[in-house]
Design a protein around this motif. Structure first.
Motif, short mmCIF file in Angstrom:
data_model
loop_
_atom_site.label_atom_id
_atom_site.label_comp_id
_atom_site.label_asym_id
_atom_site.label_seq_id
_atom_site.Cartn_x
_atom_site.Cartn_y
_atom_site.Cartn_z
N PHE A 140 0.82 -1.21 -0.09
CA PHE A 140 0.16 -0.01 0.00
C PHE A 140 0.86 1.47 -0.13
O PHE A 140 0.69 2.24 -0.66
CB PHE A 140 -0.87 -0.14 1.19
CG PHE A 140 -1.95 -1.12 1.40
CD1 PHE A 140 -2.85 -1.05 0.29
CD2 PHE A 140 -2.04 -2.13 2.02
CE1 PHE A 140 -3.96 -1.88 -0.01
CE2 PHE A 140 -3.03 -2.98 2.04
CZ PHE A 140 -3.88 -2.98 1.01
N GLY A 141 2.00 1.17 0.76
CA GLY A 141 3.02 2.30 0.73
C GLY A 141 3.66 2.75 -0.38
O GLY A 141 3.64 3.86 -1.08
N VAL A 142 3.92 1.49 -1.29
CA VAL A 142 4.49 1.57 -2.54
C VAL A 142 3.62 2.09 -3.44
O VAL A 142 3.93 3.24 -4.53
CB VAL A 142 4.77 0.35 -3.03
CG1 VAL A 142 5.43 0.18 -4.73
CG2 VAL A 142 6.15 -0.22 -2.25
N PHE A 143 2.32 1.57 -3.49
CA PHE A 143 1.45 2.26 -4.39
C PHE A 143 1.09 3.82 -4.08
O PHE A 143 1.08 4.56 -4.84
CB PHE A 143 -0.32 1.58 -4.13
CG PHE A 143 -1.05 2.25 -4.68
CD1 PHE A 143 -1.44 2.29 -6.14
CD2 PHE A 143 -1.98 3.03 -3.91
CE1 PHE A 143 -2.60 2.96 -6.68
CE2 PHE A 143 -3.40 3.68 -4.47
CZ PHE A 143 -3.27 3.58 -6.00
N LEU A 175 1.67 9.36 -5.88
CA LEU A 175 2.05 10.77 -5.21
C LEU A 175 3.11 11.50 -6.09
O LEU A 175 3.11 12.68 -6.57
CB LEU A 175 2.34 10.91 -3.68
CG LEU A 175 1.26 10.74 -2.83
CD1 LEU A 175 1.58 10.26 -1.37
CD2 LEU A 175 0.24 11.81 -2.94
N GLU A 176 4.26 10.70 -6.26
CA GLU A 176 5.22 10.97 -7.16
C GLU A 176 5.07 10.99 -8.68
O GLU A 176 5.53 12.16 -9.07
CB GLU A 176 6.53 10.06 -6.84
CG GLU A 176 7.59 10.11 -7.82
CD GLU A 176 8.17 11.54 -7.78
OE1 GLU A 176 8.99 12.07 -8.53
OE2 GLU A 176 8.23 12.29 -6.38
N ALA A 177 3.98 10.27 -9.06
CA ALA A 177 3.65 10.55 -10.55
C ALA A 177 2.97 11.92 -10.76
O ALA A 177 3.11 12.56 -11.48
CB ALA A 177 2.76 9.38 -10.92
N VAL A 178 2.11 12.23 -9.53
CA VAL A 178 1.42 13.43 -9.81
C VAL A 178 2.24 14.58 -9.53
O VAL A 178 2.08 15.68 -10.24
CB VAL A 178 0.07 13.38 -8.93
CG1 VAL A 178 -0.68 14.93 -8.84
CG2 VAL A 178 -0.86 12.33 -9.30
N MET A 180 8.69 2.71 -7.33
CA MET A 180 8.50 4.11 -6.87
C MET A 180 9.52 4.88 -7.75
O MET A 180 9.18 6.01 -7.85
CB MET A 180 8.74 4.14 -5.41
CG MET A 180 8.18 3.37 -4.61
SD MET A 180 8.42 3.72 -2.90
CE MET A 180 9.56 2.27 -2.80
N SER A 181 10.67 4.59 -8.11
CA SER A 181 11.66 5.53 -9.13
C SER A 181 11.00 5.66 -10.72
O SER A 181 11.30 6.74 -10.92
CB SER A 181 12.76 4.65 -9.28
OG SER A 181 13.19 4.56 -8.11
N ILE A 182 10.38 5.00 -11.23
CA ILE A 182 9.67 5.11 -12.41
C ILE A 182 8.54 6.07 -12.36
O ILE A 182 8.02 6.42 -13.50
CB ILE A 182 9.53 3.93 -13.33
CG1 ILE A 182 8.33 2.94 -12.68
CG2 ILE A 182 10.67 2.86 -13.54
CD1 ILE A 182 7.90 1.77 -13.48
N ALA A 183 7.92 6.37 -11.19
CA ALA A 183 6.76 7.05 -11.23
C ALA A 183 6.98 8.51 -11.68
O ALA A 183 6.15 9.19 -12.42
CB ALA A 183 6.30 7.28 -9.72
N ASN A 184 8.24 9.14 -11.47
CA ASN A 184 8.61 10.45 -11.95
C ASN A 184 8.54 10.65 -13.48
O ASN A 184 7.81 11.55 -14.11
CB ASN A 184 9.77 10.93 -11.34
CG ASN A 184 10.12 12.21 -12.03
OD1 ASN A 184 10.93 12.59 -12.67
ND2 ASN A 184 9.41 13.32 -10.81
N THR A 220 -3.86 13.22 -2.94
CA THR A 220 -3.41 13.26 -1.55
C THR A 220 -3.78 12.42 -0.42
O THR A 220 -3.01 12.15 0.73
CB THR A 220 -3.49 14.87 -0.99
OG1 THR A 220 -5.11 15.03 -0.91
CG2 THR A 220 -2.86 15.75 -1.98
N PRO A 221 -5.02 11.95 -0.41
CA PRO A 221 -5.28 10.86 0.72
C PRO A 221 -4.75 9.61 0.69
O PRO A 221 -4.55 9.19 1.77
CB PRO A 221 -6.87 10.43 0.37
CG PRO A 221 -7.50 11.57 -0.17
CD PRO A 221 -6.32 12.10 -1.34
N ALA A 222 -3.92 9.49 -0.22
CA ALA A 222 -2.93 8.32 -0.47
C ALA A 222 -1.93 8.41 0.39
O ALA A 222 -1.33 7.17 0.85
CB ALA A 222 -2.49 8.03 -1.82
#
Length: 471
Positions: free
Chosen positions: A38-41, A46-49, A175-179, A211-213
Protein backbone atom coordinates in the motif's frame (compact mmCIF):
# COMPACT_ATOMS: atom_id res chain seq x y z
CA UNK A 1 49.47 1.77 4.65
CA UNK A 2 48.10 3.00 7.94
CA UNK A 3 44.85 4.09 6.21
CA UNK A 4 44.44 0.67 4.65
CA UNK A 5 44.82 -1.07 8.02
CA UNK A 6 42.30 1.31 9.54
CA UNK A 7 39.84 0.57 6.71
CA UNK A 8 40.18 -3.18 7.26
CA UNK A 9 39.82 -2.88 11.04
CA UNK A 10 36.71 -0.70 10.96
CA UNK A 11 35.10 -2.74 8.19
CA UNK A 12 35.65 -5.84 10.30
CA UNK A 13 33.99 -4.20 13.26
CA UNK A 14 30.97 -3.23 11.18
CA UNK A 15 30.65 -6.78 9.90
CA UNK A 16 30.58 -8.39 13.35
CA UNK A 17 27.07 -8.81 14.74
CA UNK A 18 28.44 -8.95 18.28
CA UNK A 19 29.39 -5.25 18.35
CA UNK A 20 27.37 -2.84 20.43
CA UNK A 21 26.36 -0.96 17.28
CA UNK A 22 24.44 -3.93 15.95
CA UNK A 23 23.11 -5.49 19.09
CA UNK A 24 21.44 -2.17 19.78
CA UNK A 25 19.20 -2.91 16.79
CA UNK A 26 16.72 -5.68 16.09
CA UNK A 27 18.45 -9.02 15.52
CA UNK A 28 15.54 -11.17 14.36
CA UNK A 29 13.43 -13.03 13.60
CA UNK A 30 12.34 -10.82 10.72
CA UNK A 31 8.94 -10.50 9.12
CA UNK A 32 7.16 -9.12 6.03
CA UNK A 33 3.74 -7.44 6.00
CA UNK A 34 1.35 -7.32 3.04
CA UNK A 35 0.52 -3.70 3.79
CA UNK A 36 3.99 -2.73 2.57
CA UNK A 37 2.56 -2.66 -0.95
CA UNK A 38 0.00 0.00 0.00
CA UNK A 39 2.88 2.34 0.79
CA UNK A 40 4.54 1.56 -2.55
CA UNK A 41 1.25 2.33 -4.34
CA UNK A 42 0.88 5.59 -2.40
CA UNK A 43 4.43 6.81 -3.06
CA UNK A 44 4.16 5.84 -6.73
CA UNK A 45 0.89 7.74 -7.14
CA UNK A 46 2.02 10.82 -5.24
CA UNK A 47 5.34 11.02 -7.09
CA UNK A 48 3.67 10.53 -10.50
CA UNK A 49 1.32 13.44 -9.85
CA UNK A 50 4.04 15.62 -8.31
CA UNK A 51 6.15 14.91 -11.40
CA UNK A 52 3.45 16.33 -13.71
CA UNK A 53 4.12 19.93 -12.68
CA UNK A 54 7.60 20.18 -14.20
CA UNK A 55 6.67 19.56 -17.88
CA UNK A 56 3.02 20.69 -17.61
CA UNK A 57 3.54 24.09 -19.26
CA UNK A 58 5.92 22.86 -21.99
CA UNK A 59 3.31 21.63 -24.51
CA UNK A 60 1.04 24.65 -23.87
CA UNK A 61 3.72 27.35 -23.63
CA UNK A 62 2.51 29.29 -26.68
CA UNK A 63 -1.10 29.13 -25.45
CA UNK A 64 -0.04 30.42 -22.03
CA UNK A 65 1.77 33.33 -23.70
CA UNK A 66 -1.41 34.13 -25.65
CA UNK A 67 -3.86 33.79 -22.74
CA UNK A 68 -1.85 35.41 -19.93
CA UNK A 69 0.46 37.80 -21.76
CA UNK A 70 3.63 36.23 -20.32
CA UNK A 71 6.81 36.06 -22.38
CA UNK A 72 8.10 32.69 -23.57
CA UNK A 73 11.08 33.00 -21.21
CA UNK A 74 8.70 33.55 -18.28
CA UNK A 75 6.80 30.41 -19.23
CA UNK A 76 10.04 28.43 -19.44
CA UNK A 77 10.87 29.56 -15.89
CA UNK A 78 7.70 27.84 -14.67
CA UNK A 79 9.65 24.63 -15.29
CA UNK A 80 13.08 25.98 -14.38
CA UNK A 81 11.93 27.09 -10.92
CA UNK A 82 11.28 23.45 -10.03
CA UNK A 83 14.85 22.50 -10.94
CA UNK A 84 16.23 25.40 -8.87
CA UNK A 85 14.19 24.59 -5.75
CA UNK A 86 14.71 20.84 -6.19
CA UNK A 87 18.45 21.06 -5.51
CA UNK A 88 18.51 22.55 -1.98
CA UNK A 89 15.35 20.65 -1.00
CA UNK A 90 17.05 17.35 -1.76
CA UNK A 91 19.60 17.69 1.03
CA UNK A 92 16.97 18.77 3.56
CA UNK A 93 14.96 15.56 3.14
CA UNK A 94 17.34 13.19 5.02
CA UNK A 95 17.44 15.72 7.88
CA UNK A 96 13.64 15.77 8.11
CA UNK A 97 13.42 11.96 7.87
CA UNK A 98 16.02 11.47 10.60
CA UNK A 99 14.25 13.88 12.95
CA UNK A 100 10.58 13.25 12.17
CA UNK A 101 10.41 10.01 10.16
CA UNK A 102 9.21 8.87 6.73
CA UNK A 103 5.52 9.52 7.30
CA UNK A 104 5.99 13.09 8.54
CA UNK A 105 8.20 13.89 5.54
CA UNK A 106 5.43 12.59 3.24
CA UNK A 107 2.86 14.70 5.11
CA UNK A 108 4.93 17.84 4.53
CA UNK A 109 5.27 17.01 0.83
CA UNK A 110 1.54 16.37 0.50
CA UNK A 111 0.64 19.68 2.13
CA UNK A 112 3.05 21.40 -0.27
CA UNK A 113 1.38 19.57 -3.19
CA UNK A 114 -2.08 20.84 -2.17
CA UNK A 115 -0.80 24.39 -1.68
CA UNK A 116 0.89 24.29 -5.07
CA UNK A 117 -2.33 23.19 -6.76
CA UNK A 118 -4.53 26.01 -5.53
CA UNK A 119 -2.02 28.86 -5.36
CA UNK A 120 -1.25 28.08 -9.01
CA UNK A 121 -4.96 28.04 -9.89
CA UNK A 122 -5.52 31.32 -8.00
CA UNK A 123 -3.17 32.88 -10.51
CA UNK A 124 -5.63 32.14 -13.31
CA UNK A 125 -8.21 34.68 -12.07
CA UNK A 126 -9.02 37.01 -14.97
CA UNK A 127 -9.20 40.02 -12.64
CA UNK A 128 -5.50 39.76 -11.79
CA UNK A 129 -2.90 41.91 -13.54
CA UNK A 130 -0.34 40.03 -15.62
CA UNK A 131 2.46 40.23 -13.07
CA UNK A 132 0.17 39.26 -10.21
CA UNK A 133 -0.99 36.19 -12.09
CA UNK A 134 2.58 35.20 -12.90
CA UNK A 135 3.67 35.62 -9.28
CA UNK A 136 0.97 33.25 -8.04
CA UNK A 137 1.55 30.63 -10.75
CA UNK A 138 5.31 30.54 -10.20
CA UNK A 139 4.73 30.42 -6.41
CA UNK A 140 2.55 27.36 -7.00
CA UNK A 141 5.38 25.79 -8.99
CA UNK A 142 7.73 26.60 -6.09
CA UNK A 143 5.62 24.54 -3.67
CA UNK A 144 5.40 21.73 -6.22
CA UNK A 145 9.20 21.67 -6.27
CA UNK A 146 9.16 20.99 -2.53
CA UNK A 147 6.85 18.00 -2.91
CA UNK A 148 8.44 16.27 -5.89
CA UNK A 149 11.90 15.36 -4.50
CA UNK A 150 10.51 14.07 -1.19
CA UNK A 151 8.80 11.03 -2.70
CA UNK A 152 11.71 10.47 -5.09
CA UNK A 153 14.43 10.52 -2.43
CA UNK A 154 12.42 8.41 0.03
CA UNK A 155 11.94 5.44 -2.34
CA UNK A 156 15.11 3.47 -1.36
CA UNK A 157 14.56 4.21 2.32
CA UNK A 158 10.97 2.96 2.23
CA UNK A 159 12.15 -0.18 0.42
CA UNK A 160 14.80 -0.79 3.09
CA UNK A 161 12.38 -0.31 5.98
CA UNK A 162 9.54 -2.46 4.61
CA UNK A 163 11.04 -5.01 2.16
CA UNK A 164 13.41 -7.94 2.48
CA UNK A 165 16.26 -9.00 0.22
CA UNK A 166 13.86 -10.56 -2.29
CA UNK A 167 11.85 -7.40 -2.89
CA UNK A 168 13.89 -4.27 -2.26
CA UNK A 169 15.00 -3.60 -5.84
CA UNK A 170 11.50 -4.23 -7.21
CA UNK A 171 9.94 -1.80 -4.73
CA UNK A 172 12.57 0.84 -5.51
CA UNK A 173 11.99 0.34 -9.23
CA UNK A 174 8.21 0.86 -8.96
CA UNK A 175 8.57 4.07 -6.99
CA UNK A 176 11.47 5.39 -9.09
CA UNK A 177 9.77 5.12 -12.47
CA UNK A 178 6.81 7.14 -11.17
CA UNK A 179 8.52 10.43 -11.99
CA UNK A 180 9.13 9.81 -15.72
CA UNK A 181 5.62 8.32 -16.00
CA UNK A 182 4.18 11.42 -14.35
CA UNK A 183 6.18 13.65 -16.66
CA UNK A 184 4.87 11.79 -19.70
CA UNK A 185 1.28 12.01 -18.44
CA UNK A 186 1.69 15.71 -17.79
CA UNK A 187 2.79 16.30 -21.37
CA UNK A 188 -0.22 14.34 -22.64
CA UNK A 189 -2.88 15.82 -20.35
CA UNK A 190 -1.97 19.53 -20.32
CA UNK A 191 -2.67 20.17 -24.04
CA UNK A 192 -5.93 18.19 -23.92
CA UNK A 193 -7.80 21.35 -22.84
CA UNK A 194 -8.52 24.19 -25.24
CA UNK A 195 -8.49 26.70 -22.35
CA UNK A 196 -5.19 26.97 -20.45
CA UNK A 197 -7.02 28.04 -17.28
CA UNK A 198 -8.98 24.77 -17.37
CA UNK A 199 -5.71 22.92 -17.93
CA UNK A 200 -4.25 24.46 -14.76
CA UNK A 201 -7.48 23.67 -12.90
CA UNK A 202 -7.23 20.03 -14.02
CA UNK A 203 -3.72 19.82 -12.55
CA UNK A 204 -5.06 21.23 -9.29
CA UNK A 205 -7.91 18.69 -9.14
CA UNK A 206 -5.58 15.77 -9.91
CA UNK A 207 -3.06 16.94 -7.31
CA UNK A 208 -5.76 17.24 -4.65
CA UNK A 209 -7.46 13.96 -5.53
CA UNK A 210 -4.36 11.85 -4.85
CA UNK A 211 -3.40 13.41 -1.53
CA UNK A 212 -5.42 10.95 0.64
CA UNK A 213 -2.98 8.27 -0.55
CA UNK A 214 -0.49 9.61 1.99
CA UNK A 215 -2.46 7.86 4.75
CA UNK A 216 -1.34 4.54 3.26
CA UNK A 217 2.31 5.39 4.00
CA UNK A 218 3.18 4.01 7.44
CA UNK A 219 6.34 4.81 9.34
CA UNK A 220 7.73 1.31 9.90
CA UNK A 221 6.47 -2.26 10.40
CA UNK A 222 6.14 -3.67 13.93
CA UNK A 223 8.85 -6.22 13.08
CA UNK A 224 11.52 -5.20 10.55
CA UNK A 225 12.09 -7.26 7.36
CA UNK A 226 15.90 -7.25 7.61
CA UNK A 227 18.67 -6.07 9.88
CA UNK A 228 19.17 -2.95 7.72
CA UNK A 229 15.47 -2.22 8.00
CA UNK A 230 15.79 -2.00 11.77
CA UNK A 231 18.52 0.66 11.70
CA UNK A 232 18.23 4.40 11.43
CA UNK A 233 20.29 5.85 8.61
CA UNK A 234 23.30 7.95 9.61
CA UNK A 235 22.92 11.68 9.06
CA UNK A 236 23.55 13.28 5.67
CA UNK A 237 26.39 15.24 7.27
CA UNK A 238 28.12 12.06 8.41
CA UNK A 239 27.71 10.59 4.91
CA UNK A 240 29.37 13.59 3.29
CA UNK A 241 32.21 13.43 5.82
CA UNK A 242 32.63 9.72 5.17
CA UNK A 243 32.78 10.22 1.39
CA UNK A 244 35.36 12.97 1.89
CA UNK A 245 37.47 10.60 4.02
CA UNK A 246 36.97 12.69 7.17
CA UNK A 247 36.59 11.26 10.65
CA UNK A 248 33.00 10.22 11.34
CA UNK A 249 30.91 7.79 13.39
CA UNK A 250 31.59 4.08 13.01
CA UNK A 251 28.16 3.39 11.52
CA UNK A 252 28.80 5.96 8.76
CA UNK A 253 32.35 4.82 8.03
CA UNK A 254 33.23 3.94 4.42
CA UNK A 255 36.38 2.21 3.26
CA UNK A 256 38.58 3.84 0.63
CA UNK A 257 37.21 1.42 -1.98
CA UNK A 258 33.60 2.27 -1.04
CA UNK A 259 34.33 6.00 -1.23
CA UNK A 260 35.82 5.65 -4.71
CA UNK A 261 32.92 3.47 -5.85
CA UNK A 262 30.35 5.94 -4.54
CA UNK A 263 32.01 8.87 -6.32
CA UNK A 264 32.06 6.85 -9.56
CA UNK A 265 28.41 5.85 -9.04
CA UNK A 266 27.34 9.47 -8.50
CA UNK A 267 29.23 10.56 -11.63
CA UNK A 268 27.67 7.85 -13.79
CA UNK A 269 24.15 8.21 -12.35
CA UNK A 270 24.20 11.99 -12.82
CA UNK A 271 25.49 11.73 -16.40
CA UNK A 272 22.99 9.12 -17.55
CA UNK A 273 20.08 10.93 -15.89
CA UNK A 274 21.14 14.25 -17.42
CA UNK A 275 21.46 12.72 -20.89
CA UNK A 276 17.94 11.29 -20.87
CA UNK A 277 16.26 14.30 -19.25
CA UNK A 278 18.00 16.77 -21.55
CA UNK A 279 16.99 14.75 -24.59
CA UNK A 280 13.40 14.71 -23.30
CA UNK A 281 13.43 18.52 -23.15
CA UNK A 282 15.26 19.08 -26.46
CA UNK A 283 13.90 16.17 -28.52
CA UNK A 284 12.29 18.27 -31.24
CA UNK A 285 15.21 20.72 -31.27
CA UNK A 286 17.60 17.81 -31.91
CA UNK A 287 15.50 16.25 -34.65
CA UNK A 288 13.37 18.91 -36.38
CA UNK A 289 16.30 20.58 -38.20
CA UNK A 290 17.15 17.19 -39.71
CA UNK A 291 13.68 16.89 -41.23
CA UNK A 292 11.78 14.93 -38.55
CA UNK A 293 8.31 16.17 -37.62
CA UNK A 294 7.13 16.89 -34.08
CA UNK A 295 5.04 13.70 -34.15
CA UNK A 296 7.98 11.50 -35.15
CA UNK A 297 10.26 13.22 -32.63
CA UNK A 298 7.69 12.65 -29.91
CA UNK A 299 7.39 9.00 -30.84
CA UNK A 300 11.15 8.57 -30.56
CA UNK A 301 11.12 10.11 -27.09
CA UNK A 302 8.19 7.87 -26.13
CA UNK A 303 9.99 4.80 -27.50
CA UNK A 304 12.99 5.54 -25.27
CA UNK A 305 10.82 5.98 -22.18
CA UNK A 306 8.35 3.14 -22.71
CA UNK A 307 10.97 0.56 -23.67
CA UNK A 308 12.92 1.52 -20.56
CA UNK A 309 9.91 1.20 -18.27
CA UNK A 310 9.06 -2.25 -19.66
CA UNK A 311 12.68 -3.36 -19.23
CA UNK A 312 12.82 -2.02 -15.65
CA UNK A 313 9.61 -3.81 -14.70
CA UNK A 314 10.92 -7.06 -16.17
CA UNK A 315 14.45 -6.88 -14.79
CA UNK A 316 13.97 -5.61 -11.21
CA UNK A 317 12.49 -8.92 -9.89
CA UNK A 318 15.45 -10.75 -11.47
CA UNK A 319 17.88 -8.62 -9.48
CA UNK A 320 15.96 -9.47 -6.32
CA UNK A 321 15.70 -13.21 -6.87
CA UNK A 322 18.23 -14.40 -9.48
CA UNK A 323 21.09 -11.93 -10.00
CA UNK A 324 21.09 -10.97 -6.33
CA UNK A 325 24.84 -10.40 -6.05
CA UNK A 326 25.41 -9.01 -9.53
CA UNK A 327 24.33 -5.36 -9.37
CA UNK A 328 27.91 -4.19 -9.92
CA UNK A 329 28.40 -6.56 -12.84
CA UNK A 330 25.14 -5.36 -14.41
CA UNK A 331 26.29 -1.74 -14.30
CA UNK A 332 29.61 -2.74 -15.89
CA UNK A 333 27.80 -4.39 -18.79
CA UNK A 334 25.10 -1.78 -19.46
CA UNK A 335 27.03 1.48 -18.98
CA UNK A 336 29.32 1.01 -22.02
CA UNK A 337 26.28 0.08 -24.12
CA UNK A 338 24.54 3.30 -23.09
CA UNK A 339 27.68 5.33 -23.76
CA UNK A 340 28.07 3.79 -27.22
CA UNK A 341 24.38 4.45 -27.94
CA UNK A 342 24.59 8.18 -27.20
CA UNK A 343 27.89 8.43 -29.09
CA UNK A 344 26.38 6.76 -32.16
CA UNK A 345 23.77 9.52 -32.40
CA UNK A 346 26.51 11.86 -33.65
CA UNK A 347 26.27 9.98 -36.96
CA UNK A 348 22.72 8.58 -36.66
CA UNK A 349 20.91 11.94 -36.33
CA UNK A 350 20.66 12.76 -40.02
CA UNK A 351 17.83 12.91 -42.55
CA UNK A 352 15.97 9.75 -43.61
CA UNK A 353 17.36 7.55 -40.84
CA UNK A 354 14.16 6.93 -38.87
CA UNK A 355 14.49 3.17 -38.33
CA UNK A 356 18.06 3.39 -37.03
CA UNK A 357 17.17 6.23 -34.66
CA UNK A 358 14.25 4.30 -33.21
CA UNK A 359 16.54 1.30 -32.66
CA UNK A 360 19.21 3.40 -30.91
CA UNK A 361 16.70 5.13 -28.65
CA UNK A 362 15.09 1.84 -27.67
CA UNK A 363 18.49 0.37 -26.75
CA UNK A 364 19.36 3.46 -24.72
CA UNK A 365 15.98 3.37 -22.97
CA UNK A 366 16.17 -0.32 -22.07
CA UNK A 367 19.67 -0.03 -20.61
CA UNK A 368 19.26 3.36 -18.89
CA UNK A 369 15.90 2.99 -17.15
CA UNK A 370 16.79 -0.56 -16.04
CA UNK A 371 19.82 0.90 -14.27
CA UNK A 372 17.79 3.51 -12.36
CA UNK A 373 16.74 1.25 -9.44
CA UNK A 374 20.07 -0.60 -9.63
CA UNK A 375 21.98 2.65 -9.17
CA UNK A 376 19.82 3.73 -6.22
CA UNK A 377 20.22 0.33 -4.54
CA UNK A 378 23.98 0.33 -5.10
CA UNK A 379 24.13 3.71 -3.38
CA UNK A 380 22.48 2.12 -0.34
CA UNK A 381 24.84 -0.87 -0.50
CA UNK A 382 27.98 1.28 -0.55
CA UNK A 383 26.95 3.79 2.12
CA UNK A 384 24.47 1.85 4.32
CA UNK A 385 22.54 5.15 4.21
CA UNK A 386 19.44 4.80 2.05
CA UNK A 387 17.96 8.29 2.17
CA UNK A 388 21.35 10.05 2.29
CA UNK A 389 22.77 8.25 -0.74
CA UNK A 390 19.53 8.77 -2.67
CA UNK A 391 19.63 12.50 -1.90
CA UNK A 392 23.20 12.78 -3.17
CA UNK A 393 22.44 10.86 -6.38
CA UNK A 394 19.32 12.88 -7.22
CA UNK A 395 20.99 16.19 -6.33
CA UNK A 396 23.91 15.73 -8.70
CA UNK A 397 21.67 14.16 -11.35
CA UNK A 398 19.40 17.20 -11.45
CA UNK A 399 22.31 19.63 -11.20
CA UNK A 400 23.91 18.06 -14.27
CA UNK A 401 20.53 18.19 -16.05
CA UNK A 402 20.58 21.98 -15.72
CA UNK A 403 24.19 22.12 -16.94
CA UNK A 404 23.45 19.86 -19.93
CA UNK A 405 20.37 21.83 -20.94
CA UNK A 406 22.10 25.21 -20.77
CA UNK A 407 25.21 23.91 -22.55
CA UNK A 408 23.31 22.30 -25.40
CA UNK A 409 21.15 25.39 -25.90
CA UNK A 410 24.36 27.42 -26.18
CA UNK A 411 25.72 25.00 -28.81
CA UNK A 412 22.74 25.44 -31.16
CA UNK A 413 23.78 26.66 -34.61
CA UNK A 414 22.54 29.96 -36.01
CA UNK A 415 19.67 30.43 -38.44
CA UNK A 416 22.17 30.78 -41.27
CA UNK A 417 23.65 27.32 -40.66
CA UNK A 418 22.89 24.29 -42.84
CA UNK A 419 20.43 23.11 -41.69
CA UNK A 420 19.29 26.19 -39.76
CA UNK A 421 19.57 26.01 -35.94
CA UNK A 422 20.75 22.40 -36.01
CA UNK A 423 22.02 20.84 -32.77
CA UNK A 424 24.88 18.77 -34.18
CA UNK A 425 27.46 20.32 -31.85
CA UNK A 426 25.14 19.69 -28.90
CA UNK A 427 24.77 16.03 -29.93
CA UNK A 428 28.57 15.73 -30.11
CA UNK A 429 28.87 17.30 -26.64
CA UNK A 430 26.26 14.91 -25.24
CA UNK A 431 27.68 11.78 -26.89
CA UNK A 432 31.33 12.41 -26.03
CA UNK A 433 30.53 13.31 -22.40
CA UNK A 434 28.37 10.23 -21.82
CA UNK A 435 30.72 7.83 -23.61
CA UNK A 436 33.81 9.14 -21.80
CA UNK A 437 32.06 8.94 -18.44
CA UNK A 438 30.79 5.42 -19.13
CA UNK A 439 34.40 4.20 -19.44
CA UNK A 440 34.86 4.98 -15.72
CA UNK A 441 32.70 1.97 -14.91
CA UNK A 442 35.71 -0.32 -15.44
CA UNK A 443 37.18 1.13 -12.23
CA UNK A 444 33.99 0.29 -10.31
CA UNK A 445 33.78 -2.63 -7.89
CA UNK A 446 30.28 -2.33 -6.40
CA UNK A 447 30.53 -4.59 -3.36
CA UNK A 448 27.10 -5.13 -1.83
CA UNK A 449 28.11 -4.66 1.79
CA UNK A 450 24.59 -4.00 3.07
CA UNK A 451 23.26 -7.22 1.53
CA UNK A 452 26.13 -9.27 2.93
CA UNK A 453 25.44 -7.98 6.43
CA UNK A 454 21.70 -8.60 6.07
CA UNK A 455 22.31 -12.16 4.87
CA UNK A 456 24.60 -12.85 7.83
CA UNK A 457 22.07 -11.46 10.30
CA UNK A 458 19.24 -13.40 8.65
CA UNK A 459 21.19 -16.64 9.06
CA UNK A 460 21.81 -15.87 12.72
CA UNK A 461 18.13 -15.10 13.25
CA UNK A 462 17.13 -18.43 11.67
CA UNK A 463 19.61 -20.35 13.82
CA UNK A 464 18.46 -18.51 16.93
CA UNK A 465 14.82 -19.30 16.16
CA UNK A 466 15.58 -22.98 15.63
CA UNK A 467 17.51 -23.22 18.89
CA UNK A 468 14.77 -21.56 20.94
CA UNK A 469 11.88 -23.42 19.28
CA UNK A 470 10.26 -26.11 21.49
CA UNK A 471 11.21 -29.64 20.48
Amino acid sequence: MRDTKEDITLTSELAQPETSLETANFSGPYRLYKRRWFGVFALFTLEAVAGMSWPWFGPISNDVVRDFGFTLDEVNWLGNIIACVYLPTTFLIPIVVKRYGIRRACDIATVALIISAWVRYAGTARSLPKHGAYALIILGQFFSAIAQPVYQVLAPKYSEVWFDLRGRTTATMIMSIANPIGGALGQLISPAFTDTRKSILALGIISTAVTPAVFLVLEAPPTPPTYSGSRKSPSIHSLLRAVAGRKTSREAFMTRRERLDFVLLVTLFATLLAAINTFSVLTSQWLNPEGYSDDVSGLMGAALLLSGIVAAVASAPLFDRVFTHHLGATVKILCPIIGAGWLSLIWAVRPHNTAALFAVYVIIGIASVSLLPVGLELGCELTRNADGSSAVLWFFGNLLCVIFTLSQNALRESKSADPPQNMHRAIIFNGVWVFTTSVLIFFFSGKQARRELDEKMNERAVVSTELTAPS
